[in-house]
Design an enzyme around this catalytic site. Structure first.
Site, mmCIF file in Angstrom:
data_model
loop_
_atom_site.group_PDB
_atom_site.id
_atom_site.type_symbol
_atom_site.label_atom_id
_atom_site.label_comp_id
_atom_site.label_asym_id
_atom_site.label_seq_id
_atom_site.Cartn_x
_atom_site.Cartn_y
_atom_site.Cartn_z
ATOM 1 N N MET A 32 -6.579 -4.458 -7.551
ATOM 2 C CA MET A 32 -7.728 -5.359 -7.567
ATOM 3 C C MET A 32 -8.285 -5.417 -9.001
ATOM 4 O O MET A 32 -9.440 -5.785 -9.216
ATOM 5 C CB MET A 32 -8.794 -4.891 -6.572
ATOM 6 N N HIS A 39 -3.982 3.375 -12.099
ATOM 7 C CA HIS A 39 -3.121 2.191 -11.964
ATOM 8 C C HIS A 39 -1.961 2.271 -12.958
ATOM 9 O O HIS A 39 -0.822 1.935 -12.624
ATOM 10 C CB HIS A 39 -3.893 0.908 -12.281
ATOM 11 N N GLY A 149 -1.009 4.474 -4.623
ATOM 12 C CA GLY A 149 -1.555 5.763 -5.063
ATOM 13 C C GLY A 149 -1.928 6.648 -3.879
ATOM 14 O O GLY A 149 -2.429 6.151 -2.855
ATOM 15 N N GLN A 155 -4.579 4.226 3.286
ATOM 16 C CA GLN A 155 -3.979 2.928 2.960
ATOM 17 C C GLN A 155 -2.456 3.058 2.855
ATOM 18 O O GLN A 155 -1.715 2.250 3.418
ATOM 19 C CB GLN A 155 -4.564 2.432 1.634
HETATM 20 O O1 PAF Z 1 -5.829 -0.255 -3.390
HETATM 21 C C1 PAF Z 1 -6.216 -1.393 -3.715
HETATM 22 O O2 PAF Z 1 -6.603 -1.650 -4.866
HETATM 23 C C2 PAF Z 1 -6.223 -2.516 -2.679
HETATM 24 O O3 PAF Z 1 -6.576 -2.036 -1.436
HETATM 25 C C3 PAF Z 1 -4.899 -3.305 -2.635
HETATM 26 C C4 PAF Z 1 -3.742 -2.445 -2.198
HETATM 27 C C5 PAF Z 1 -4.611 -3.911 -3.999
HETATM 28 C C6 PAF Z 1 -5.017 -4.458 -1.631
HETATM 29 O O4 PAF Z 1 -6.031 -5.362 -2.002
#
Ligand code: PAF
Length: 285
Positions: A32, A39, A149, A155
Site C-alpha cells: 500500500m 517492504h 511479510g 494475512q
Molecule cells: O499488507 C498490505 O500492505 C496489504 O494488506 C496488501 C497485501 C498490499 C493488500 O492491500
C-alpha cells in the site's frame, strides 16, 4: 531495463503476458506504498526469486472500515518510486480505484473462519478486502511468486489458504519481520505514533520475547504466559491490548505446542493506532 509505472489493468496484463511468453519468471510484492525497510526486504527477496519484479502500490479501500485510517494512511509516491528504482524493480503497478472497483463491482473473496479470529474480531471486513484485492492483483499481475511479510501473519495464512482453495498457480513466500533497532516491527502506521507512544511501543516485541523465554524455560501453561504478557504491557505502557493469542501457526486453530509450531500474536492500541506483531515458537520435540 528502465522501471515502468503502469496504471492501466490492460497494460499490466499485457506486460505480464509478454514476460510469460518469453519464459520470464515474475515475482510480485503487493504493497500500500509508503515503503520502509520491511517492504524493501520483500522486494529484495522477490528480486532473488525471479527474472522480473512487480511491486503494486495501491491503498485498497475495501480493507478499511468506515472510520478507519483510509484517508490518513501515509502516502509518498515520489519517494516510493525512487526506492523501487534503487531495488531494480521492473514495474510499479499503481491502479486507480475507479478501475479496481468500478461502480458495478459485486464480487468479494471470503476466507471463512480464519478471517474471523485475531485481527478479524476488531476488523470484521478487513480480510475480505485483503483477499479480494490480492486475488484481483494476482489475476492482473499474473506472478509466479508473491512475497508477503511475516509481520502480517494472519494475512499471509489467509492468502496461502485462498491460493490453495481457489487453485491459483502462485507460490507464496513469507519473509521475516524487519525491526527497528529497539525491536519495534517496521510498519507504515508507526508514523502515527507520538514520541511517548513510539517509545512505549517496544512493549509489543518485549512481551513477545518474555513469552519466548518462558517457552524456552519449559513453561507450557499458556494462560499463565499470556497473563505475564498482559501485566508487562500494562505496567510499561499506556497501550490498550486488543488481543494476545497463542494459536497454531499453520491454521490458526488452538495452539498445540507439542504437536505444531505456535504463533504468538499480539495487537495493541496506542491512541487510535493499532500495532500488531508476532513470533513463532517451533514445536517441542
Ligand atoms: O499488507 C498490505 O500492505 C496489504 O494488506 C496488501 C497485501 C498490499 C493488500 O492491500
Amino acid at each position: 531495463m528502465m522501471m515502468k509505472v503502469i496504471k492501466s489493468i490492460a497494460e499490466m496484463k499485457n506486460w505480464s503476458d509478454e514476460q510469460r511468453f518469453r519464459s520470464r519468471k515474475i515475482s510480485f510484492v503487493p504493497t500500500m506504498g509508503f515503503l520502509h525497510e520491511g517492504h524493501l526486504s520483500l522486494i529484495r527477496k522477490a528480486r532473488e526469486l525471479a527474472d522480473r519484479v512487480v511491486v503494486s502500490i495501491y491503498v485498497n479501500p475495501a480493507q478499511f472500515a468506515p472510520g478507519e485510517d483510509l484517508d490518513q494512511y501515509p502516502r509518498g509516491m515520489e519517494r516510493d518510486l525512487d526506492l523501487c528504482v534503487n531495488e531494480h524493480v521492473d514495474v510499479v503497478f499503481n491502479p486507480e480505484t475507479t478501475s479496481i472497483y468500478p461502480r458495478d463491482f459485486k464480487s468479494y473473496v471470503i476466507t471463512e473462519d480464519i478471517s474471523k479470529v485475531l485481527c478479524g474480531i476488531s476488523r470484521p471486513h478487513h480480510f475480505r478486502g485483503v483477499s479480494t484485492i490480492c486475488c484481483k492483483l494476482f489475476n492482473i499481475v499474473k506472478p509466479h511468486i508473491a512475497v508477503f511479510g511475516q509481520k502480517d501473519a494472519q494475512q499471509a495464512i489467509i492468502i496461502k489458504r485462498m491460493v490453495v482453495d481457489l487453485n491459483l498457480d502462485i507460490e507464496i513466500a513469507v519473509q521475516p519481520t524487519i525491526r527497528e533497532p529497539d525491536g519495534l516491527a517496521m510498519s507504515s502506521r508507526n508514523k502515527y505514533l507520538n514520541p511517548r507512544e513510539r517509545a512505549e511501543a517496544t512493549v509489543l516485541f518485549k512481551s513477545l520475547q518474555l513469552a519466548k523465554e518462558a517457552f524456552d524455560h519449559g513453561k507450557l501453561n499458556l494462560e499463565e504466559i499470556k497473563m505475564q504478557m498482559y501485566q508487562f504491557i500494562e505496567q510499561h505502557s499506556s497501550g490498550k491490548i486488543d488481543y494476545i493469542e497463542f494459536i497454531d501457526a499453520q491454521n490458526l486453530n488452538t495452539a498445540q505446542p507439542e504437536q505444531s509450531d505456535t504463533l504468538i500474536a499480539i495487537a495493541v492500541f496506542f491512541g487510535n493506532t493499532r500495532l500488531i506483531d508476532n513470533i513463532i515458537i517451533p514445536k517441542r520435540d
